[in-house]
Design a protein around this motif. Structure first.
Motif, short mmCIF file in Angstrom:
data_model
loop_
_atom_site.label_atom_id
_atom_site.label_comp_id
_atom_site.label_asym_id
_atom_site.label_seq_id
_atom_site.Cartn_x
_atom_site.Cartn_y
_atom_site.Cartn_z
N ARG A 1 34.96 32.59 34.05
CA ARG A 1 33.81 32.69 34.94
C ARG A 1 32.68 31.85 34.38
NH1 ARG A 1 36.84 36.74 36.07
NH2 ARG A 1 36.62 38.04 37.94
N HIS B 1 29.17 28.30 41.05
CA HIS B 1 29.71 29.49 40.41
C HIS B 1 31.21 29.47 40.63
CE1 HIS B 1 25.61 31.11 40.18
NE2 HIS B 1 25.50 30.88 41.47
N ILE C 1 35.23 31.38 39.52
CA ILE C 1 36.08 32.31 38.80
C ILE C 1 37.50 31.73 38.82
CG2 ILE C 1 34.67 34.33 39.34
CD1 ILE C 1 36.70 35.15 41.42
N PHE D 1 29.17 35.93 42.77
CA PHE D 1 30.45 36.25 42.13
C PHE D 1 31.22 37.32 42.89
CE2 PHE D 1 28.70 33.85 38.58
CZ PHE D 1 29.83 33.19 38.12
N GLU E 1 34.94 37.09 44.42
CA GLU E 1 35.94 38.14 44.21
C GLU E 1 36.61 38.53 45.53
OE1 GLU E 1 37.10 39.54 41.53
OE2 GLU E 1 35.67 39.05 39.94
N VAL F 1 26.91 40.46 35.53
CA VAL F 1 27.12 39.01 35.42
C VAL F 1 26.25 38.38 34.32
CG1 VAL F 1 27.83 38.73 37.82
CG2 VAL F 1 25.40 38.58 37.22
N ILE G 1 27.95 36.00 31.85
CA ILE G 1 28.61 34.79 32.34
C ILE G 1 27.81 33.56 31.91
CG2 ILE G 1 29.28 33.49 34.41
CD1 ILE G 1 29.88 36.15 35.76
#
Length: 218
Positions: free
Chosen positions: A52, A63, A65, A86, A90, A146, A149
């Motif tokens: 991430r 951003h 992942i 994020f 997801e 977060v 991250i």
């Protein structure tokens, strides 16, 4: 606000899907899409392996992942809450794995999962207004943090010289791929409309013919 959404296979950087309507109101949209493709290319070389990460680029943040050898990336305004960005990714990841998980490794052409754009657009609308009760609840969710991250600059991640040179080289190729992607999406929509209304048209045609024959007989 979410500006761009792209999904790619990490092993080779192959783009799998993206938001079809993304970038229409974004200045220099192609430039940022090219940066995203360079990020995918770097990831395919085993660089920047954090699962991430947030990356500063101009007035925006990328951003991303990584899970199941797939990278889910979005670009948002700097003011857009990192936690929502994020959680948006997801949601995309969970649905993409559920629908396309068994086909990811065997995909051989760019944008093999263009139909996933429908889910991208639907989900993006849910995250549009950060003040809705749903999104406020997500922002207040202490179980999803977060803060840890990592945030880096795009020049640091790509390398200044490499970024400027390769973004220029990729311009024509990306434009061509985007056109192909848009054309295929239009074809899919056209086919869906035909499948939906063709039976109705056939039934109406039969009814009209029967009425015409009846009128002829009488």
């Amino acid at each position: 606000m979410v500006k761009l959404t792209m999904i790619a296979r990490v092993t080779d950087g192959l783009p799998l899907a993206e938001g079809l309507d993304d970038g229409r109101d974004l200045k220099d949209a192609d430039f940022y899409k090219q940066q995203a493709k360079l990020l995918f290319k770097n990831l395919s070389k085993g660089q920047n392996e954090a699962s991430r990460m947030s990356i500063e680029t101009g007035p925006y943040y990328f951003h991303y992942i990584i899970e199941g050898r797939v990278c889910y990336l979005t670009m948002c305004d700097r003011s857009y809450p990192k936690k929502l960005a994020f959680q948006y990714l997801e949601d995309l990841k969970n649905e993409f794995e559920k629908v396309n998980g068994s086909q990811i490794e065997t995909a051989a052409r760019p944008y093999a999962f263009i139909k996933f754009d429908t889910f991208i657009q639907k989900t993006k609308k849910l995250y549009l207004d950060t003040r809705t009760q749903r999104n406020m609840a997500k922002l207040n969710d202490e179980l999803y943090e977060v803060h840890q991250i990592m945030t880096r600059n795009v020049q640091e991640v790509l390398g200044v010289g490499e970024k400027l040179d390769q973004v220029s080289e990729m311009s024509s190729r990306l434009t061509s791929e985007s056109r192909i992607y848009a054309d295929k999406a239009k074809d899919l929509n056209r086919q869906a409309l035909i499948r939906k209304w063709a039976p109705v048209a056939i039934v109406l045609g039969v009814v009209i013919i029967l009425f015409w024959l009846k009128a002829k007989i009488w």
